[in-house]
Write a protein that holds these residues in place. Sequence first.
Motif, PDB file in Angstrom:
ATOM      1  N   SER A   2      63.876  29.009  44.238  1.00  0.00           N
ATOM      2  CA  SER A   2      64.540  30.133  44.901  1.00  0.00           C
ATOM      3  C   SER A   2      63.518  31.130  45.448  1.00  0.00           C
ATOM      4  N   GLY A   3      62.298  31.133  44.904  1.00  0.00           N
ATOM      5  CA  GLY A   3      61.277  32.036  45.422  1.00  0.00           C
ATOM      6  C   GLY A   3      60.919  31.717  46.858  1.00  0.00           C
ATOM      7  N   HIS A   4      60.907  30.437  47.207  1.00  0.00           N
ATOM      8  CA  HIS A   4      60.590  30.044  48.567  1.00  0.00           C
ATOM      9  C   HIS A   4      61.685  30.470  49.532  1.00  0.00           C
ATOM     10  N   ILE A   5      62.923  30.384  49.077  1.00  0.00           N
ATOM     11  CA  ILE A   5      64.043  30.765  49.937  1.00  0.00           C
ATOM     12  C   ILE A   5      64.005  32.259  50.207  1.00  0.00           C
ATOM     13  N   ILE A   6      63.716  33.045  49.175  1.00  0.00           N
ATOM     14  CA  ILE A   6      63.640  34.503  49.354  1.00  0.00           C
ATOM     15  C   ILE A   6      62.506  34.858  50.302  1.00  0.00           C
ATOM     16  N   ASP A   7      61.360  34.175  50.183  1.00  0.00           N
ATOM     17  CA  ASP A   7      60.249  34.414  51.095  1.00  0.00           C
ATOM     18  C   ASP A   7      60.627  34.102  52.532  1.00  0.00           C
ATOM     19  N   MET A   8      61.353  33.015  52.719  1.00  0.00           N
ATOM     20  CA  MET A   8      61.770  32.648  54.073  1.00  0.00           C
ATOM     21  C   MET A   8      62.725  33.682  54.654  1.00  0.00           C
ATOM     22  N   VAL A   9      63.653  34.164  53.831  1.00  0.00           N
ATOM     23  CA  VAL A   9      64.600  35.184  54.308  1.00  0.00           C
ATOM     24  C   VAL A   9      63.847  36.457  54.679  1.00  0.00           C
ATOM     25  N   ASN A  10      62.872  36.864  53.858  1.00  0.00           N
ATOM     26  CA  ASN A  10      62.086  38.059  54.169  1.00  0.00           C
ATOM     27  C   ASN A  10      61.296  37.890  55.463  1.00  0.00           C
ATOM     28  N   ARG A  11      60.775  36.714  55.707  1.00  0.00           N
ATOM     29  CA  ARG A  11      60.025  36.477  56.950  1.00  0.00           C
ATOM     30  C   ARG A  11      60.943  36.554  58.158  1.00  0.00           C
TER      31      ARG A  11
END
Length: 98
Positions: A2-11
């Motif tokens: 889920s950390g990768h998904i949150i990073d993608m959303v922030n980008r």
Amino acid sequence: MSGHIIDMVNRIKQNSLPTRKKFQGDNRSMLFHEGSSVTYDFPNPTSEKLEAIKSNIREKASQEQRKSFLILAICIAVMAVLITLFLINYNYRFSTLV
């Protein structure tokens, strides 16, 4: 995961902000500039000097080639001696056991 998904959303959020400048317009000014006024004076040797330089280079190359052939011959001779000694010792060792 889920950390990768949150990073993608922030980008995606950061890229969609209108205040961020994606393309800066005047970065290409240094790509197309006038040629520099520096000139280089390369030596212009005569044809005799060029021939002397060529012969010097050929002579050094032939010396290096002779040296490498000599080293190759020495290595082959040493390897032949070592293989001969090994085979003599190998046959001697196993012929005494039988």
